[in-house]
Design a protein around this motif. Structure first.
Motif, PDB file in Angstrom:
ATOM      1  N   THR A  60      74.447  17.503  12.323  1.00  0.00           N
ATOM      2  CA  THR A  60      73.819  16.850  13.468  1.00  0.00           C
ATOM      3  C   THR A  60      73.826  15.323  13.414  1.00  0.00           C
ATOM      4  OG1 THR A  60      71.651  17.014  12.400  1.00  0.00           O
ATOM      5  CG2 THR A  60      72.292  18.813  13.911  1.00  0.00           C
ATOM      6  N   ARG A  61      74.383  14.740  12.375  1.00  0.00           N
ATOM      7  CA  ARG A  61      74.356  13.272  12.239  1.00  0.00           C
ATOM      8  C   ARG A  61      74.966  12.578  13.455  1.00  0.00           C
ATOM      9  NH1 ARG A  61      72.065   9.199  12.150  1.00  0.00           N
ATOM     10  NH2 ARG A  61      73.116   7.322  11.542  1.00  0.00           N
ATOM     11  N   ASP A  62      76.100  13.067  13.945  1.00  0.00           N
ATOM     12  CA  ASP A  62      76.754  12.427  15.087  1.00  0.00           C
ATOM     13  C   ASP A  62      75.921  12.550  16.365  1.00  0.00           C
ATOM     14  OD1 ASP A  62      78.869  11.566  13.563  1.00  0.00           O
ATOM     15  OD2 ASP A  62      80.260  13.121  14.233  1.00  0.00           O
ATOM     16  N   VAL A  63      75.172  13.648  16.502  1.00  0.00           N
ATOM     17  CA  VAL A  63      74.302  13.806  17.671  1.00  0.00           C
ATOM     18  C   VAL A  63      73.222  12.724  17.655  1.00  0.00           C
ATOM     19  CG1 VAL A  63      72.663  15.308  18.861  1.00  0.00           C
ATOM     20  CG2 VAL A  63      74.686  16.291  17.803  1.00  0.00           C
ATOM     21  N   ILE A  64      72.650  12.492  16.503  1.00  0.00           N
ATOM     22  CA  ILE A  64      71.618  11.467  16.374  1.00  0.00           C
ATOM     23  C   ILE A  64      72.206  10.090  16.656  1.00  0.00           C
ATOM     24  CG2 ILE A  64      70.059  10.325  14.737  1.00  0.00           C
ATOM     25  CD1 ILE A  64      69.808  13.182  13.419  1.00  0.00           C
ATOM     26  N   TYR A  65      73.345   9.795  16.067  1.00  0.00           N
ATOM     27  CA  TYR A  65      74.000   8.500  16.242  1.00  0.00           C
ATOM     28  C   TYR A  65      74.337   8.258  17.715  1.00  0.00           C
ATOM     29  CZ  TYR A  65      77.366   4.735  15.613  1.00  0.00           C
ATOM     30  OH  TYR A  65      78.032   3.533  15.687  1.00  0.00           O
ATOM     31  N   GLU A  66      74.949   9.237  18.355  1.00  0.00           N
ATOM     32  CA  GLU A  66      75.352   9.075  19.753  1.00  0.00           C
ATOM     33  C   GLU A  66      74.145   9.037  20.688  1.00  0.00           C
ATOM     34  OE1 GLU A  66      78.182   8.081  20.506  1.00  0.00           O
ATOM     35  OE2 GLU A  66      79.390   8.676  18.784  1.00  0.00           O
ATOM     36  N   THR A  67      73.101   9.781  20.376  1.00  0.00           N
ATOM     37  CA  THR A  67      71.887   9.732  21.191  1.00  0.00           C
ATOM     38  C   THR A  67      71.248   8.348  21.085  1.00  0.00           C
ATOM     39  OG1 THR A  67      71.537  12.113  20.960  1.00  0.00           O
ATOM     40  CG2 THR A  67      69.635  10.797  21.625  1.00  0.00           C
ATOM     41  N   ALA A  68      71.269   7.768  19.896  1.00  0.00           N
ATOM     42  CA  ALA A  68      70.746   6.401  19.730  1.00  0.00           C
ATOM     43  C   ALA A  68      71.543   5.429  20.601  1.00  0.00           C
ATOM     44  CB  ALA A  68      70.791   5.975  18.269  1.00  0.00           C
ATOM     45  N   ASP A  69      72.864   5.573  20.630  1.00  0.00           N
ATOM     46  CA  ASP A  69      73.691   4.723  21.494  1.00  0.00           C
ATOM     47  C   ASP A  69      73.350   4.941  22.963  1.00  0.00           C
ATOM     48  OD1 ASP A  69      75.041   3.592  19.368  1.00  0.00           O
ATOM     49  OD2 ASP A  69      76.908   4.683  19.709  1.00  0.00           O
ATOM     50  N   LEU A  70      73.145   6.199  23.345  1.00  0.00           N
ATOM     51  CA  LEU A  70      72.801   6.517  24.731  1.00  0.00           C
ATOM     52  C   LEU A  70      71.459   5.899  25.111  1.00  0.00           C
ATOM     53  CD1 LEU A  70      73.231   7.970  27.419  1.00  0.00           C
ATOM     54  CD2 LEU A  70      72.335  10.059  26.321  1.00  0.00           C
TER      55      LEU A  70
END
Length: 109
Positions: A60-70
């Motif tokens: 799930t690391r990429d989900v967290i990273y991309e959600t932070a960008d969003l």
């Protein structure tokens, strides 16, 4: 939790008028709302793809990273429109006593 959003809003507001050569936020504001919306859309797509990948991989690391960008780019959008996290958090708080079905019906949708 909302303290982080408020701190981010303050930083974004301060950087609005910074030098676009040295500030990413200022460069987005200089390019205008359409560029900011383009970034929100891009980050949304990346978040969706990361979530799809996470469902299959369990990572799930990429989900967290991309959600932070969003969230970041959504905050830039709000800032551009003279809004901040308080308005969004107030709206979310107002929905606590409503079911999702009731809330949607109240909007006539």
């Amino acid at each position: 939790m909302s303290d982080i959003l408020e701190q981010l809003a303050q930083v974004l507001e301060a950087r609005k008028e910074a030098d676009p050569e040295t500030s990413y936020v200022a460069s987005l504001h200089q390019k205008g709302l359409n560029k900011i919306l383009e970034k929100v859309g891009e980050e949304c797509t990346e978040t969706l793809l990361a979530a799809k990948d996470a469902e299959h991989s369990g990572e799930t690391r990429d989900v967290i990273y991309e959600t932070a960008d969003l969230w970041f780019h959504s905050m830039v959008m709000l800032s551009r429109l003279g809004l901040g996290p308080k308005e969004v958090l107030d709206e979310l708080a107002s929905r606590f006593d409503l079911s999702g079905i009731e809330e949607k019906a109240s909007r006539g949708q």
